[in-house]
Design an enzyme around this catalytic site. Structure first.
Site, PDB file in Angstrom:
ATOM      1  N   HIS B 215       7.127  -4.029   7.173  1.00 44.48           N
ATOM      2  CA  HIS B 215       6.147  -2.966   6.979  1.00 44.48           C
ATOM      3  C   HIS B 215       6.455  -1.741   7.836  1.00 44.48           C
ATOM      4  O   HIS B 215       6.406  -0.619   7.360  1.00 44.48           O
ATOM      5  CB  HIS B 215       4.720  -3.426   7.233  1.00 44.48           C
ATOM      6  CG  HIS B 215       3.744  -2.417   6.721  1.00 44.48           C
ATOM      7  ND1 HIS B 215       3.544  -2.212   5.373  1.00 44.48           N
ATOM      8  CD2 HIS B 215       2.992  -1.496   7.344  1.00 44.48           C
ATOM      9  CE1 HIS B 215       2.703  -1.226   5.208  1.00 44.48           C
ATOM     10  NE2 HIS B 215       2.344  -0.762   6.363  1.00 44.48           N
ATOM     11  N   TYR B 219       7.067   2.913   7.689  1.00 43.69           N
ATOM     12  CA  TYR B 219       6.556   4.019   8.502  1.00 43.69           C
ATOM     13  C   TYR B 219       7.690   4.803   9.160  1.00 43.69           C
ATOM     14  O   TYR B 219       7.577   6.008   9.385  1.00 43.69           O
ATOM     15  CB  TYR B 219       5.526   3.510   9.512  1.00 43.69           C
ATOM     16  CG  TYR B 219       4.232   3.184   8.812  1.00 43.69           C
ATOM     17  CD1 TYR B 219       3.356   4.208   8.472  1.00 43.69           C
ATOM     18  CD2 TYR B 219       3.924   1.900   8.416  1.00 43.69           C
ATOM     19  CE1 TYR B 219       2.205   3.943   7.774  1.00 43.69           C
ATOM     20  CE2 TYR B 219       2.775   1.623   7.712  1.00 43.69           C
ATOM     21  CZ  TYR B 219       1.910   2.648   7.386  1.00 43.69           C
ATOM     22  OH  TYR B 219       0.778   2.393   6.684  1.00 43.69           O
ATOM     23  N   HIS B 366       4.023   0.787  -6.823  1.00 43.19           N
ATOM     24  CA  HIS B 366       3.341   1.269  -5.617  1.00 43.19           C
ATOM     25  C   HIS B 366       4.338   1.901  -4.642  1.00 43.19           C
ATOM     26  O   HIS B 366       4.132   3.006  -4.159  1.00 43.19           O
ATOM     27  CB  HIS B 366       2.601   0.122  -4.934  1.00 43.19           C
ATOM     28  CG  HIS B 366       2.191   0.437  -3.531  1.00 43.19           C
ATOM     29  ND1 HIS B 366       1.156   1.306  -3.250  1.00 43.19           N
ATOM     30  CD2 HIS B 366       2.698   0.056  -2.331  1.00 43.19           C
ATOM     31  CE1 HIS B 366       1.040   1.423  -1.939  1.00 43.19           C
ATOM     32  NE2 HIS B 366       1.968   0.674  -1.357  1.00 43.19           N
ATOM     33  N   PHE B 367       5.448   1.199  -4.356  1.00 42.22           N
ATOM     34  CA  PHE B 367       6.313   1.787  -3.318  1.00 42.22           C
ATOM     35  C   PHE B 367       7.155   2.935  -3.869  1.00 42.22           C
ATOM     36  O   PHE B 367       7.582   3.792  -3.107  1.00 42.22           O
ATOM     37  CB  PHE B 367       7.101   0.733  -2.529  1.00 42.22           C
ATOM     38  CG  PHE B 367       8.129  -0.079  -3.248  1.00 42.22           C
ATOM     39  CD1 PHE B 367       9.290   0.497  -3.720  1.00 42.22           C
ATOM     40  CD2 PHE B 367       7.943  -1.442  -3.413  1.00 42.22           C
ATOM     41  CE1 PHE B 367      10.254  -0.270  -4.363  1.00 42.22           C
ATOM     42  CE2 PHE B 367       8.903  -2.221  -4.061  1.00 42.22           C
ATOM     43  CZ  PHE B 367      10.062  -1.622  -4.538  1.00 42.22           C
ATOM     44  N   HIS B 368       7.347   2.966  -5.192  1.00 44.29           N
ATOM     45  CA  HIS B 368       8.000   4.157  -5.737  1.00 44.29           C
ATOM     46  C   HIS B 368       7.081   5.371  -5.593  1.00 44.29           C
ATOM     47  O   HIS B 368       7.526   6.471  -5.279  1.00 44.29           O
ATOM     48  CB  HIS B 368       8.401   3.956  -7.195  1.00 44.29           C
ATOM     49  CG  HIS B 368       9.723   3.252  -7.345  1.00 44.29           C
ATOM     50  ND1 HIS B 368       9.860   1.897  -7.202  1.00 44.29           N
ATOM     51  CD2 HIS B 368      10.979   3.720  -7.578  1.00 44.29           C
ATOM     52  CE1 HIS B 368      11.141   1.555  -7.360  1.00 44.29           C
ATOM     53  NE2 HIS B 368      11.846   2.646  -7.579  1.00 44.29           N
ATOM     54  N   ARG B 429       8.529  -8.399 -11.399  1.00 48.59           N
ATOM     55  CA  ARG B 429       9.569  -7.472 -10.962  1.00 48.59           C
ATOM     56  C   ARG B 429      10.930  -8.163 -10.903  1.00 48.59           C
ATOM     57  O   ARG B 429      11.037  -9.373 -11.047  1.00 48.59           O
ATOM     58  CB  ARG B 429       9.204  -6.878  -9.600  1.00 48.59           C
ATOM     59  CG  ARG B 429       9.140  -7.872  -8.484  1.00 48.59           C
ATOM     60  CD  ARG B 429       8.576  -7.248  -7.212  1.00 48.59           C
ATOM     61  NE  ARG B 429       9.577  -6.469  -6.509  1.00 48.59           N
ATOM     62  CZ  ARG B 429       9.553  -6.216  -5.199  1.00 48.59           C
ATOM     63  NH1 ARG B 429       8.557  -6.663  -4.465  1.00 48.59           N
ATOM     64  NH2 ARG B 429      10.477  -5.502  -4.625  1.00 48.59           N
ATOM     65  N   ARG B 430      11.955  -7.368 -10.716  1.00 51.39           N
ATOM     66  CA  ARG B 430      13.303  -7.846 -10.431  1.00 51.39           C
ATOM     67  C   ARG B 430      13.917  -8.653 -11.566  1.00 51.39           C
ATOM     68  O   ARG B 430      14.594  -9.643 -11.327  1.00 51.39           O
ATOM     69  CB  ARG B 430      13.313  -8.660  -9.132  1.00 51.39           C
ATOM     70  CG  ARG B 430      12.991  -7.771  -7.942  1.00 51.39           C
ATOM     71  CD  ARG B 430      13.115  -8.485  -6.633  1.00 51.39           C
ATOM     72  NE  ARG B 430      13.411  -7.520  -5.566  1.00 51.39           N
ATOM     73  CZ  ARG B 430      13.516  -7.833  -4.297  1.00 51.39           C
ATOM     74  NH1 ARG B 430      13.356  -9.070  -3.890  1.00 51.39           N
ATOM     75  NH2 ARG B 430      13.801  -6.918  -3.406  1.00 51.39           N
TER      76      ARG B 430
END
Lengths: 180, 543
Positions: B215, B219, B366-368, B429-430
């Site tokens: 995580h 950041y 989400h992370f894209h 995914r994947r």
């Protein structure tokens, strides 16, 4: 811009209260769901040896699939392996509490069942266990959702949910199905 | 040109070259997952591509962007030469060597393990060693950043460290903590296994160690964007930073709360208890605080700028902002995406609801959105802001920059909104291909095509971005902006700040305590649970 330092500080404190309140509401909602509705992640910390999985214990071939024990507890056991599930189809009754148990003899896999909140990683060395109640009947797709090698995209199984009346285990308490 | 500026140019060009290649791969991957027949598609090609896309975006773009921008900030915000420039150049070369090793192993077909380190699936040891070299380069950077700030404090006793540098060092300190987990996993578990020295591996332990990093690394990627929010956007808008203290607090909160929270990636794992999952979820909820504080402070700073420019009324100041300036436009678009991405993140971290979305397309979407959208659009804005000061040139018109930012925003929304929806429908995914003969999957087809269209828009934007950067080298106009200060002044610039807000000694102690509380038992349990080991599965054909 004539904003006094004190006014800035006051506005920030007000906003901090809003932030604290928002986070508190979210936490209370999650706590409520966890304690009252028992919505918790699968965390049973139970080990199994990936090297002897197929030779001894509950994940040998004759124990796979759905079975009912003497107490009426319904458990489906599956092995996730590169690049198939054994068995390819599991039969379960609707509207009954069921337990799903998974183990892997090789690499990390994972499953979800489409249209439900059944989801777990399958970590070699550990047994993954999910409790659920299926409310809709029909064939549900259960793919492997963690990359496990080049055949990963072809790895899936079927969860066949039938009305309770049609769920008829054999004399030894087992129920099986064939994937279409 | 100074060492720092040459270093910045070198790092940023490497970062953005990797980014451009990875964009091409990403679009092809979305094509492969769609109902349309994609060229060159085999499972091997697809997972090679996913590995390269992930490594390029998550490790190369980010690490070299953070390092290059850090060198720039250390020189310009502190107003003194960068210390240890030779070590910085050496680190850059080590980083390039590491990237080259990763490229050779990935495209040589011996590292199709994706960009996450999840043994017992194990790649060539040279893949991991290459990535360790990239991390080693970043450690040298951390040391140089800490030394630069310490040197400035010696020369300016009692004065507050400029916010941009304070934030950069917060990131360096956080990154040193962050990389402990993955380094332990690689050095003690994965690399020995990859060389064939170990036959088995404790997978529960390796996943827990990787989650330590998983995580906070996000950041690390994000902080340059937040530095731009706090120190560059208010200046570009013609305003002032609402509160310097709030900025310091935000970066301190990131340092503290981004670390003891990684287990929210393990909610669906069988080897950890609900107790520690719940503890780390609670700490995850707290990491929402610095983001919400930032939204407030930056909005207030922008309001100051809007009102200084004659904006009136409750919302009139928004229209009065100089949206034609790329930094202001990018900040607005980044905030818009942050609302969606942050909302999605709150769902991911809710330990009950996570079961709905874990390892579905929701997570990828989400992370894209939050990284590729909010963070990367600010990388573009930072590049546009600092490049004139690096080359001394600027294009006559900023229109192509604005078009590029809008295309990136539109492309990211078109890519990720249907992708989120597909995740909720259960798309996982994947995977390289979907069996569209299945009626459940067939219904997903049109939405995957929309996402694919979003990917094409993003590719166009990426191409335009590279073209825009080249313009800075080709343009004839002299950049007057090179003379303008880049960093915003606070409404009330602090004359002095407490030691706790001017350094990290106290906060490191707090991080240590929190990490022992959050990760001490979950890691130590591996030694008494003594889970049976999994057999190593090497993908490099060596057994």
């Amino acid at each position: 811009m004539a904003v006094s330092e004190e006014a800035i500080l006051r506005s920030e404190l007000r906003w901090t209260i809003v932030v604290t309140g928002t986070i508190t509401v979210i936490m209370v909602a999650i706590l409520y769901a966890g304690i009252v509705h028992h919505i918790n992640p699968p965390s049973n910390i139970e080990t199994v040896d990936p090297k002897t999985l197929h030779l001894t214990g509950e994940f040998t071939e004759e124990n796979l699939g759905t079975s009912i024990d003497a107490g009426g507890q319904i458990t489906a056991r599956m092995v996730a392996t590169q690049f198939a599930f054994q068995p390819q189809c599991i039969l379960l009754p609707a509207n009954k509490r069921v337990t799903l148990r998974f183990a892997s003899p090789d690499v990390i896999h994972g499953i979800l069942v489409t249209g439900t909140n059944v989801n777990t990683m399958i970590v070699p060395g550990y047994v993954s266990q999910v409790h659920t109640v299926f409310t809709r009947t029909g064939d549900l797709l259960m793919p492997c959702h963690e990359y496990c090698g080049l055949g990963h995209s072809q790895m899936w199984a079927t969860v066949r949910v039938v009305p309770e009346a049609e769920f008829k285990p054999d004399g030894s308490g087992r129920a099986l199905c064939d994937a279409r | 040109m100074t060492h720092a500026r040459r270093l910045t140019l070198a790092h940023l060009w490497l970062a953005f070259a990797a980014f451009a290649v990875a964009c091409v791969l990403g679009v092809w991957q979305m094509w492969a997952r769609s109902p349309l027949p994609a060229p060159l598609l085999t499972a091997n090609a697809y997972f090679t591509s996913v590995t390269a896309h992930g490594v390029a975006m998550a490790y190369v773009l980010t690490t070299f962007m953070v390092m290059g921008f850090g060198y720039y900030v250390a020189e310009t915000a502190l107003g003194r030469p960068l210390p240890f420039p030779r070590i910085a150049w050496l680190a850059f070369l080590v980083g390039i060597l590491g990237v080259a090793m990763a490229v050779v192993t990935i495209f040589g077909g011996t590292a199709t393990v994706l960009f996450t380190f999840y043994p017992p699936l194990t790649a060539s040891p040279w893949f991991y060693i290459g990535l360790v070299l990239v991390v080693a380069a970043s450690w040298a950077w951390c040391g140089i950043m800490i030394a630069a700030m310490a040197g400035w404090k010696r020369e300016n006793p009692g004065r507050p460290v400029p916010l941009a540098m304070f934030a950069t060092v917060a990131n360096a300190v956080m990154w040193l903590w962050t990389t402990v987990g993955v380094s332990a996993e690689l050095v003690f578990q994965v690399i020995p296994a990859a060389f064939g020295w170990n036959l088995g591996i404790d997978v529960g332990l390796s996943r827990t160690l990787f989650s330590w990093t998983l995580h906070a690394i996000v950041y690390f990627w994000l902080i340059p964007s937040y530095i731009a929010f706090y120190t560059m956007a208010p200046q570009a808008a013609g305003g002032r930073l609402y509160s310097d203290t709030m900025g310091r607090l935000t970066f301190i909160l990131f340092l503290i709360y981004s670390l003891p929270v990684g287990m929210h990636h393990l909610f669906m794992d069988p080897q950890q208890s609900n107790a520690f999952k719940f503890l780390q979820m609670s700490l995850t909820a707290l990491v929402a605080a610095p983001t919400l504080l930032t939204v407030f402070t930056i909005t207030a700073s922008m309001e100051i700028a809007g009102r200084l420019r004659g904006g009136r009324g409750l919302f009139g100041w928004i229209a009065a902002l100089p949206w034609e300036r790329p930094m202001v436009l990018a900040t607005g678009l980044a905030f818009f995406m942050l609302w969606f991405g942050g909302g999605g993140g709150l769902i991911n971290m809710s330990y009950g609801m996570n079961a709905m979305v874990h390892n579905t397309s929701w997570v990828t979407a989400h992370f894209h959105l939050i990284f590729g959208g909010t963070v990367v659009i600010m990388y573009f804005a930072i590049a546009y802001a600092i490049w004139p000061t690096l080359t001394g040139r600027t294009p006559a018109s900023l229109k192509a920059q604005r078009v590029q930012l809008w295309l990136w925003f539109i492309g990211m929304m078109v890519l990720t909104l249907p992708w989120h929806y597909l995740g909720l429908q259960g798309q996982w995914r994947r995977v390289a291909t979907f069996n569209y003969a299945d009626p459940i999957i067939a219904a997903w087809g049109p939405w995957v095509l929309v996402s694919f269209a979003g990917g094409l828009i993003l590719l166009a934007s990426a191409g335009l971005f590279i073209w825009n950067l080249l313009e800075f080298h080709r343009a004839r106009a002299v950049a007057f902006s090179a003379l303008r200060p880049l960093y915003a002044v606070a409404v009330h610039p602090p004359a002095r700040v407490p030691a706790a807000l001017n350094g990290f000694a106290l906060w490191n102690v707090l991080v240590l305590v929190l990490m022992i509380a959050a990760y001490g038992y979950p890691i130590a349990q591996a030694f008494w649970i003594n889970a049976p080991q999994a057999i190593i599965h090497r993908v490099d054909g060596r057994g």
